[in-house]
Write an enzyme that holds these catalytic residues in place. Sequence first.
Site, PDB file in Angstrom:
ATOM      1  CE1 TYR A 110       0.685   8.432 -14.482  1.00 18.97           C
ATOM      2  CE2 TYR A 110       2.752   9.033 -13.421  1.00 18.97           C
ATOM      3  CZ  TYR A 110       1.374   9.122 -13.491  1.00 18.97           C
ATOM      4  OH  TYR A 110       0.687   9.904 -12.602  1.00 18.97           O
TER       5      TYR A 110
ATOM      6  CB  SER B  74       2.566  13.463 -12.674  1.00 16.67           C
ATOM      7  OG  SER B  74       3.643  12.801 -12.034  1.00 16.67           O
TER       8      SER B  74
END
Length: 242
Positions: free
Chosen positions: A152, A139
């Site tokens: 995250y 990501s």
Amino acid sequence: MSIATNGNGRCAVVTGASSGIGEASARALAADGWHVVVAARRRERLEALAADIGGTAVELDVTDDVSVAALAQQLDRVDLLVNNAGGAKGLEPLAETDIADWQWMFDTNVLGTVRVTQVLLPLLEAAPDNSGLIINMGSVAGWDVYAGGSAYNAAKHGVRVISRALRIENHNVRVTELDPGRVATEEFSLNRFRGDAQRAAAVYDGELNLSAEDIAEAVRWVAAQPAHVNIDVMTLKPRTQA
């Protein structure tokens, strides 16, 4: 038990395949001639998907060693592994984050990737002409830290490290790190915001977003490259996301 592949024998395993990017990737690969083993926790969804694309459904929890080992026992060939299982929980400042959320994100995104990679690596190494390939779903959160994303961000940084370590250590298996930006996948946001649909939808409202199919096309393209080509890192963002 041995899973039968299609005529050309190419077998892809996609984790987190019951929805979103995983489902779209499985469909794209199947359309490109792969036999796709779709693996995730929600068996009903997997079986419907497998029936639709001519693949195989295997129930899988990447946080469970026994479940991961059972996946490997059903396979005698793997040419491509798409480590897609992952997710985020919460958007609180670091000082207010729940350690249980950190543990879940690391166990799913980081250790889940390691578990599945370790058990399937021997099969990937045995792929014809050193054509074995791992695509790790990273990501842009693994590159750029944002407020409320500490856990995250840290987990996706971990996926980056896994990808780089594999590239350095094993030259018989290709490794690609695929880093999407803003992708409008409803279940990802619903999970992050603990089922708050209004808050989940607000992430994408008024924005230009990528779709799961956009990322799936990148997966398909990377997997279509010849065995001597390794796509190290690919970042995909909507035009308006700098």
